[in-house]
Design a protein around this motif. Structure first.
Motif, PDB file in Angstrom:
ATOM      1  N   ALA A  25       0.837  -1.201   0.000  1.00 55.18           N
ATOM      2  CA  ALA A  25       0.000   0.000   0.000  1.00 55.18           C
ATOM      3  C   ALA A  25       0.870   1.248   0.000  1.00 55.18           C
ATOM      4  O   ALA A  25       0.611   2.215  -0.748  1.00 55.18           O
ATOM      5  N   ARG A  26       1.936   1.221   0.817  1.00 53.87           N
ATOM      6  CA  ARG A  26       2.808   2.391   0.890  1.00 53.87           C
ATOM      7  C   ARG A  26       3.543   2.594  -0.443  1.00 53.87           C
ATOM      8  O   ARG A  26       3.703   3.713  -0.934  1.00 53.87           O
ATOM      9  N   LEU A  27       3.938   1.455  -1.039  1.00 52.66           N
ATOM     10  CA  LEU A  27       4.664   1.528  -2.313  1.00 52.66           C
ATOM     11  C   LEU A  27       3.780   2.112  -3.412  1.00 52.66           C
ATOM     12  O   LEU A  27       4.217   2.933  -4.218  1.00 52.66           O
ATOM     13  N   SER A  28       2.503   1.637  -3.428  1.00 50.36           N
ATOM     14  CA  SER A  28       1.622   2.132  -4.491  1.00 50.36           C
ATOM     15  C   SER A  28       1.338   3.619  -4.325  1.00 50.36           C
ATOM     16  O   SER A  28       1.104   4.336  -5.292  1.00 50.36           O
ATOM     17  N   GLU A  29       1.353   4.073  -3.040  1.00 50.08           N
ATOM     18  CA  GLU A  29       1.200   5.513  -2.831  1.00 50.08           C
ATOM     19  C   GLU A  29       2.422   6.251  -3.379  1.00 50.08           C
ATOM     20  O   GLU A  29       2.315   7.300  -4.001  1.00 50.08           O
ATOM     21  N   ARG A  30       3.575   5.647  -3.108  1.00 43.68           N
ATOM     22  CA  ARG A  30       4.807   6.308  -3.553  1.00 43.68           C
ATOM     23  C   ARG A  30       5.029   6.133  -5.047  1.00 43.68           C
ATOM     24  O   ARG A  30       5.740   6.919  -5.663  1.00 43.68           O
ATOM     25  N   LEU A  31       4.427   5.080  -5.617  1.00 46.39           N
ATOM     26  CA  LEU A  31       4.636   4.797  -7.032  1.00 46.39           C
ATOM     27  C   LEU A  31       4.194   5.967  -7.899  1.00 46.39           C
ATOM     28  O   LEU A  31       4.826   6.280  -8.916  1.00 46.39           O
ATOM     29  N   TYR A  32       3.123   6.600  -7.484  1.00 46.88           N
ATOM     30  CA  TYR A  32       2.632   7.752  -8.237  1.00 46.88           C
ATOM     31  C   TYR A  32       3.696   8.846  -8.248  1.00 46.88           C
ATOM     32  O   TYR A  32       3.996   9.441  -9.288  1.00 46.88           O
ATOM     33  N   VAL A  33       4.280   9.039  -7.049  1.00 48.51           N
ATOM     34  CA  VAL A  33       5.331  10.066  -6.937  1.00 48.51           C
ATOM     35  C   VAL A  33       6.526   9.680  -7.810  1.00 48.51           C
ATOM     36  O   VAL A  33       7.083  10.508  -8.527  1.00 48.51           O
ATOM     37  N   VAL A  34       6.862   8.367  -7.773  1.00 45.60           N
ATOM     38  CA  VAL A  34       7.997   7.894  -8.580  1.00 45.60           C
ATOM     39  C   VAL A  34       7.704   8.105 -10.062  1.00 45.60           C
ATOM     40  O   VAL A  34       8.552   8.578 -10.830  1.00 45.60           O
ATOM     41  N   ARG A  35       6.471   7.776 -10.440  1.00 41.44           N
ATOM     42  CA  ARG A  35       6.101   7.912 -11.853  1.00 41.44           C
ATOM     43  C   ARG A  35       6.208   9.375 -12.310  1.00 41.44           C
ATOM     44  O   ARG A  35       6.731   9.676 -13.373  1.00 41.44           O
ATOM     45  N   VAL A  36       5.703  10.253 -11.481  1.00 41.44           N
ATOM     46  CA  VAL A  36       5.774  11.680 -11.817  1.00 41.44           C
ATOM     47  C   VAL A  36       7.233  12.127 -11.871  1.00 41.44           C
ATOM     48  O   VAL A  36       7.637  12.854 -12.790  1.00 41.44           O
ATOM     49  N   ALA A  37       8.032  11.636 -10.917  1.00 37.69           N
ATOM     50  CA  ALA A  37       9.454  12.030 -10.892  1.00 37.69           C
ATOM     51  C   ALA A  37      10.165  11.551 -12.151  1.00 37.69           C
ATOM     52  O   ALA A  37      10.957  12.290 -12.742  1.00 37.69           O
ATOM     53  N   VAL A  38       9.840  10.311 -12.564  1.00 40.16           N
ATOM     54  CA  VAL A  38      10.457   9.772 -13.796  1.00 40.16           C
ATOM     55  C   VAL A  38      10.061  10.619 -14.997  1.00 40.16           C
ATOM     56  O   VAL A  38      10.889  10.965 -15.852  1.00 40.16           O
ATOM     57  N   LYS A  39       8.777  10.987 -15.037  1.00 37.82           N
ATOM     58  CA  LYS A  39       8.301  11.792 -16.170  1.00 37.82           C
ATOM     59  C   LYS A  39       8.997  13.151 -16.201  1.00 37.82           C
ATOM     60  O   LYS A  39       9.434  13.612 -17.253  1.00 37.82           O
ATOM     61  N   VAL A  40       9.089  13.788 -15.040  1.00 35.53           N
ATOM     62  CA  VAL A  40       9.744  15.101 -14.986  1.00 35.53           C
ATOM     63  C   VAL A  40      11.208  14.959 -15.403  1.00 35.53           C
ATOM     64  O   VAL A  40      11.709  15.740 -16.223  1.00 35.53           O
ATOM     65  N   GLY A  41      11.863  13.923 -14.880  1.00 31.17           N
ATOM     66  CA  GLY A  41      13.268  13.704 -15.212  1.00 31.17           C
ATOM     67  C   GLY A  41      13.466  13.462 -16.691  1.00 31.17           C
ATOM     68  O   GLY A  41      14.362  14.044 -17.319  1.00 31.17           O
ATOM     69  N   LEU A  42      12.607  12.630 -17.253  1.00 27.49           N
ATOM     70  CA  LEU A  42      12.717  12.311 -18.683  1.00 27.49           C
ATOM     71  C   LEU A  42      12.505  13.552 -19.543  1.00 27.49           C
ATOM     72  O   LEU A  42      13.263  13.801 -20.486  1.00 27.49           O
ATOM     73  N   SER A  43      11.457  14.298 -19.228  1.00 25.70           N
ATOM     74  CA  SER A  43      11.167  15.473 -20.047  1.00 25.70           C
ATOM     75  C   SER A  43      12.299  16.489 -19.946  1.00 25.70           C
ATOM     76  O   SER A  43      12.668  17.109 -20.944  1.00 25.70           O
ATOM     77  N   LEU A  44      12.855  16.653 -18.744  1.00 23.52           N
ATOM     78  CA  LEU A  44      13.985  17.581 -18.584  1.00 23.52           C
ATOM     79  C   LEU A  44      15.203  17.082 -19.362  1.00 23.52           C
ATOM     80  O   LEU A  44      15.909  17.877 -19.993  1.00 23.52           O
ATOM     81  N   ALA A  45      15.411  15.747 -19.324  1.00 22.97           N
ATOM     82  CA  ALA A  45      16.556  15.174 -20.043  1.00 22.97           C
ATOM     83  C   ALA A  45      16.406  15.390 -21.546  1.00 22.97           C
ATOM     84  O   ALA A  45      17.368  15.750 -22.232  1.00 22.97           O
ATOM     85  N   VAL A  46      15.187  15.164 -22.042  1.00 20.91           N
ATOM     86  CA  VAL A  46      14.953  15.344 -23.481  1.00 20.91           C
ATOM     87  C   VAL A  46      15.147  16.805 -23.868  1.00 20.91           C
ATOM     88  O   VAL A  46      15.792  17.123 -24.876  1.00 20.91           O
ATOM     89  N   ALA A  47      14.613  17.704 -23.024  1.00 25.13           N
ATOM     90  CA  ALA A  47      14.758  19.137 -23.313  1.00 25.13           C
ATOM     91  C   ALA A  47      16.237  19.526 -23.313  1.00 25.13           C
ATOM     92  O   ALA A  47      16.700  20.253 -24.206  1.00 25.13           O
TER      93      ALA A  47
END
Lengths: 210, 323
Positions: A25-47
């Motif tokens: 349960a705790r992981l799935s709560e954090r998974l959203y944060v991880v997913r958003v962090a990955v997306k932000v990181g990826l988009s910044l890397a691409v930019a």
């Protein structure tokens, strides 16, 4: 399953979620944060990558006109000056011309790349090859000579080879209809000559210009 | 939430929507087909000169030609095979893989194989590289990383697992593919940068006087004499060269304004068609038109596909219902 009232009556209480369940349960709560962090990181890397590619397209800075070796030039290749395919390389800045003096006394003139090659895509590759061959590389000129001789029906008396180089003959300030005709838009350089009797290739010096 | 936080929140949402909010798998699928066809055509044309360009002992010495290759390890599959027969085998294999890529058969796998093979041609003989190769490689890398096989594919898409609330979600907008959206956005920005840099690089005398448009592609001794004697450029060449430069320069601005986007795309595609047909740069300009599909919205492409499907007899193409 017993309802809550019966459970309480029988002193059966629902068990607290196990450690594993709590962890999931705790992981799935954090998974959203991880997913958003990955997306932000990826988009910044691409930019950042695109920004870098614009600054150094394939190792060549088009804005400031300097060259720098890229680590992976093919993956960061950013073709410059060819949104419509009119790059200098596409047209071939250089090309090879040759004169063949046959045993019958006639003179044949030829161009490398062969102007009769079709379709254009095929010609483009030969034009790129002609551009490379017209540079100051005497070893390649000797190999090309062998290639030309191998494709002739009979051995020639003499063969002369020249490199043609396109040069920008006009400046923007000259105007469209002006110009005194003195500008040359290509330059010929003699590369060497082949003697049919001795079968020797005599390269010309780089300063020999026709 | 105070104003500053809200501003940051809005900015963050805008950033995420920009990169991950596109619904355009159709555009990726169309680009896969277009890029694959251009690649297939390029490979087919290469077949005529396979031996002179790639086999040892022909017009140029491969070892000398490869001295200019900028890669530290210029790998090539053609170095691992020996003999003309094997070179032809690899070449035919490349064409078969390109055909599979067009048809959408495991495009992520076939695309990866095509990248390796495409680089193999480039490293075997760097002297015959043309600008089309560079652009094809860039497009291949993007499409291989994207979910471009989820639409317009010959293979049936995997059925989505039944999920709770499926009835409720049935009519809702399909969820965007975050990864596909990121790739598509990157391609759009890459394309803008390409036009912009192209415009900057064309601010040269050879371009602006129209000279590059009037150069003879097919050089012969007679043509060269004619060029020497005619210095004045025709006005149409100057006007067309200036038009192309302006179009490339302002592409990066107008393509992001919805009101001007389709007008700009129409004009730029027309310019590509003219250049492709008149100057014979057909393959390159066809590829540029294909890449411009990145800016067309998915719902318009889907509408177009639905309208044209009966005429083109394409109902056998599988469409992922979730895509």
């Amino acid at each position: 399953m017993l309802n809550e009232r019966k459970q309480r009556k029988k002193r059966v209480y629902p068990a607290a979620p196990s450690r594993i369940r709590r962890f999931i349960a705790r992981l799935s709560e954090r998974l959203y944060v991880v997913r958003v962090a990955v997306k932000v990181g990826l988009s910044l890397a691409v930019a950042a990558h695109l920004g870098m590619v614009i600054v150094l397209p394939g190792g060549w800075n088009g804005l400031m006109q300097f060259d720098a070796r890229a680590t992976l030039p093919h993956l960061t290749h950013f073709p410059v000056s060819d949104a419509f395919g009119f790059a200098d390389g596409q047209f071939g800045k250089g090309f090879i011309l040759y004169r063949i003096f046959t045993q019958e006394g006639t003179t044949l003139e030829g161009v490398f790349p062969d102007s009769n090659i079709l379709p254009y895509l095929r010609f483009d590759r030969w034009a790129a090859a002609g551009d490379v061959m017209s540079r100051d590389q005497p070893e390649l000129h000797a190999i090309l000579l062998d290639y030309i001789l191998a494709h002739l029906p009979s051995a020639p008396v003499k063969l002369e080879m020249y490199a043609g180089q396109w040069v920008d003959g006009r400046s923007v300030s000259t105007g469209v209809a002006e110009g005194d005709g003195s500008e040359r838009r290509y330059r010929l350089t003699k590369l060497g000559s082949h003697d049919g009797l001795t079968r020797l290739w005599r390269p010309s010096g780089p300063k020999m210009t026709e | 939430m105070n104003d500053a936080l809200r501003r940051w929140d809005d900015w963050g949402r805008g950033w995420m929507d920009f990169w991950f909010g596109l619904h355009s798998l159709t555009a990726l699928a169309l680009m896969r087909i277009g890029v694959g066809i251009v690649l297939l055509y390029s490979l087919f044309v290469f077949s005529f000169d396979l031996t002179p360009h790639l086999a040892p002992g022909n017009w140029g010495d491969l070892a000398i030609l490869r001295r200019d290759d900028p890669l530290a390890w210029p790998f090539s599959v053609f170095d691992w095979v020996d003999g003309i027969g094997w070179i032809w085998t690899v070449h035919l294999m490349a064409m078969a893989i390109a055909a599979a890529f067009v048809m959408g058969i495991l495009p992520n796998v076939t695309g990866g194989a095509l990248i390796v093979l495409h680089l193999s041609y480039a490293h075997r003989n760097p002297a015959v590289l043309i600008t089309l190769d560079g652009l094809l490689l860039v497009a291949l890398v993007y499409l291989t990383l994207s979910p471009c096989g989820k639409k317009l594919s010959l293979l049936p898409a995997r059925r989505p697992k039944p999920r709770p609330y499926a009835v409720i979600m049935q009519d809702a907008q399909p969820p965007p593919s975050a990864w596909g959206s990121l790739i598509l956005r990157t391609m759009q920005i890459h394309l803008c940068a390409l036009y912009f840099l192209s415009a900057l690089a064309s601010l040269t005398p050879a371009w602006l006087t129209g000279e590059i448009l009037t150069r003879y592609r097919m050089q012969t001794w007679e043509n060269l004499e004619a060029i020497q004697s005619s210095i004045a450029m025709p006005v149409w060449a100057v006007a067309f060269a200036h038009g192309l430069t302006l179009l490339s320069l302002f592409y990066v601005v107008f393509v992001w304004i919805p009101r001007f986007r389709y007008l700009l795309l129409t004009v730029i595609c027309a310019a590509h068609v003219i250049v492709g047909l008149v100057w014979g740069l057909f393959a390159y300009n066809a590829l540029m038109i294909v890449l411009n599909v990145a800016f067309v919205e998915s719902r318009q492409l889907d509408w177009l596909r639905e309208k044209t499907e009966p005429f083109l007899a394409l109902p056998w193409l599988h469409v992922n219902p979730r895509g």
